[in-house]
Design a protein around this motif. Structure first.
Motif, PDB file in Angstrom:
ATOM      1  N   ARG A 131      22.449 -19.874   5.457  1.00 16.61           N
ATOM      2  CA  ARG A 131      22.535 -20.947   6.444  1.00 16.61           C
ATOM      3  C   ARG A 131      23.520 -22.002   5.951  1.00 16.61           C
ATOM      4  NH1 ARG A 131      17.948 -23.798   5.641  1.00 16.61           N
ATOM      5  NH2 ARG A 131      19.055 -25.681   5.003  1.00 16.61           N
ATOM      6  N   TYR A 135      22.398 -22.388   2.102  1.00 10.24           N
ATOM      7  CA  TYR A 135      21.042 -22.042   1.646  1.00 10.24           C
ATOM      8  C   TYR A 135      20.797 -20.596   2.037  1.00 10.24           C
ATOM      9  CZ  TYR A 135      15.958 -22.447   1.019  1.00 10.24           C
ATOM     10  OH  TYR A 135      14.667 -22.285   0.601  1.00 10.24           O
ATOM     11  N   GLN A 148      18.875 -17.725   3.435  1.00 10.89           N
ATOM     12  CA  GLN A 148      17.751 -17.730   4.362  1.00 10.89           C
ATOM     13  C   GLN A 148      17.893 -16.580   5.350  1.00 10.89           C
ATOM     14  OE1 GLN A 148      17.406 -21.383   6.657  1.00 10.89           O
ATOM     15  NE2 GLN A 148      15.178 -21.275   6.604  1.00 10.89           N
ATOM     16  N   ALA A 156      14.005 -16.729   9.817  1.00  6.75           N
ATOM     17  CA  ALA A 156      13.682 -18.067   9.317  1.00  6.75           C
ATOM     18  C   ALA A 156      14.668 -19.102   9.837  1.00  6.75           C
ATOM     19  CB  ALA A 156      13.651 -18.061   7.786  1.00  6.75           C
ATOM     20  N   GLY A 160      13.279 -24.000   2.847  1.00  2.65           N
ATOM     21  CA  GLY A 160      14.263 -23.523   3.818  1.00  2.65           C
ATOM     22  C   GLY A 160      14.148 -24.185   5.179  1.00  2.65           C
ATOM     23  N   LYS A 161      12.950 -24.218   5.725  1.00  6.00           N
ATOM     24  CA  LYS A 161      12.781 -24.756   7.079  1.00  6.00           C
ATOM     25  C   LYS A 161      12.849 -26.281   7.082  1.00  6.00           C
ATOM     26  CE  LYS A 161      10.001 -20.720   8.222  1.00  6.00           C
ATOM     27  NZ  LYS A 161      10.045 -20.191   6.831  1.00  6.00           N
ATOM     28  N   HIS A 202      16.406 -27.311   6.784  1.00  2.00           N
ATOM     29  CA  HIS A 202      17.135 -26.987   8.016  1.00  2.00           C
ATOM     30  C   HIS A 202      16.934 -28.092   9.050  1.00  2.00           C
ATOM     31  CE1 HIS A 202      18.255 -23.611  11.102  1.00  2.00           C
ATOM     32  NE2 HIS A 202      19.175 -24.546  11.011  1.00  2.00           N
TER      33      HIS A 202
END
Length: 375
Positions: A42, A179, A181, A185, A209-210, A213
């Motif tokens: 990402r 990142y 991912q 996700a 990760g989330k 984001h």
């Protein structure tokens, strides 16, 4: 029963048979032992653009392609499987290390279970603790030193079962421009964006990760995790990505945040709780029973019910494939599923608004996403 190295009990097999045929179950578990053909990252749009990152990666010999659906996603082809050369010496590693090394990562000391006597410069085979040869490489340290200190790089991998670019060695990684991912996700972040949230609470935030984001999309995020080592790792990721201004990281068991943080409210909550991990790819081996899935589903429901108390909209996601941990948890929560608005994956089992990613169908990790509203 053992299906391509994935062990499940009869009750769980019958559970899957309610939704899949015998041949589909076989194809599903076979796909879990292999990686997807695309490796995703990402783009950290708080620091760079997708086009700029593509150019920088290509300048370093790494070919990355823009994803067709998400404007902050890039993918690189996964090569293999390859034939592993035979070496006289062997190093046995744990499951986690084996699954990393089989994708081309080098072997570090903490993953070693046992090793032949190896001197620096000698060729070795890296073998999982269930006997699968995952790589061929060259020792960069003596085995005596490695086993004594349990630190540092041990084997520089030259041939692995599969190959992805070693992107974490790049300056662009250290500078926080991306990142690693998976596609499903990444999709969670875009569901949150389409929900129009300005503030969010992530109840199971590590490794980040989330939460990161959402932060790079300019949402204000409160990120919880109950594990101190995971919190420390999350903080490092937040710093690396340059997103500390948008994320508050808190060590706490988030099942009880409604009680312990009574004023906490947000537009959106994320729940990605511990699960049976059946969808994670690739796997050397895995063992799951129906009782494990039942126990975890009760745990998952606790998180989800808490999330619905602090936010009017909740995204529930898992990296597993059982009905009891996904659609059944959604059903028991009493929340109303809304259309997640994705054209990737497929509909949920008995929940057309939800989204399921099936490895043998969509060539992604196994994953589940639901967007829920309070009644």
């Amino acid at each position: 029963m053992n299906i391509h190295g994935i062990e499940i009990d009869d009750e769980l097999y019958k559970h899957f048979l309610q939704f899949l045929s015998d041949s589909e179950i076989d194809a599903l578990f076979l796909s879990i032992t292999r990686p997807p053909r695309r490796y995703y990252i990402r783009v950290n749009t708080a620091k760079t653009t997708r086009e700029e990152l593509i150019g920088r990666l290509r300048a370093r010999g790494v070919t990355a392609y823009p994803d067709e659906r998400f404007d902050d996603a890039l993918w690189m082809p996964v090569e293999g499987p390859f034939k592993i050369p035979t070496a006289r010496k062997r190093v046995v590693v744990d499951k986690k290390a084996a699954e990393s090394v089989m994708m081309g990562a080098d072997l570090y000391a903490p993953g070693v279970v046992k090793t032949d006597h190896v001197r620096r410069g000698e060729e070795v085979n890296v073998v999982s603790d269930n006997g699968v040869v995952v790589a061929f490489g060259v020792a960069v340290s003596d085995s005596d030193e490695v086993m004594k200190t349990r630190r540092g790089l041990y084997i520089r991998v030259e041939t692995s079962l599969y190959k992805t670019p070693k992107i974490r060695d790049l300056p662009e990684y250290r500078d926080g421009l991306f990142y690693s991912q998976s596609l499903p996700a990444i999709a969670v972040g875009h569901v949150a964006k389409r929900a129009g949230a300005a503030t969010a609470v992530d109840l199971n935030a590590a490794p980040g990760g989330k939460a990161t984001h959402l932060a790079q999309m300019d949402m204000r995020v409160v990120a919880f995790d109950r594990s101190w080592p995971k919190i420390e790792r999350l903080k490092r990721e937040v710093e690396r990505l340059g997103l500390a201004g948008n994320i508050d990281v808190i060590l706490h068991d988030s099942r009880y945040v409604d009680r312990d943080f009574p004023r906490l409210r947000a537009d959106l909550a994320l729940v990605d709780p511990p699960c049976t991990d059946i969808g994670v790819r690739p796997k050397i081996y895995h063992r799951v029973t129906m009782e494990m899935a039942k126990t975890l589903s009760r745990y998952q429901l606790q998180f989800l019910k808490t999330a619905l108390k602090i936010a009017s909209n909740v995204i529930y996601s898992t990296c597993t494939l059982t009905y009891i941990e996904n659609e059944d948890v959604v059903k028991k929560s009493g929340a109303v599923p809304a259309d997640v608005g994705l054209d990737v994956g497929g509909p949920g089992w008995g929940c057309p608004e939800c989204r399921r990613f099936l490895p043998h169908v969509h060539d992604t990790p196994g994953f589940f996403i639901a967007l829920l509203s309070r009644r």
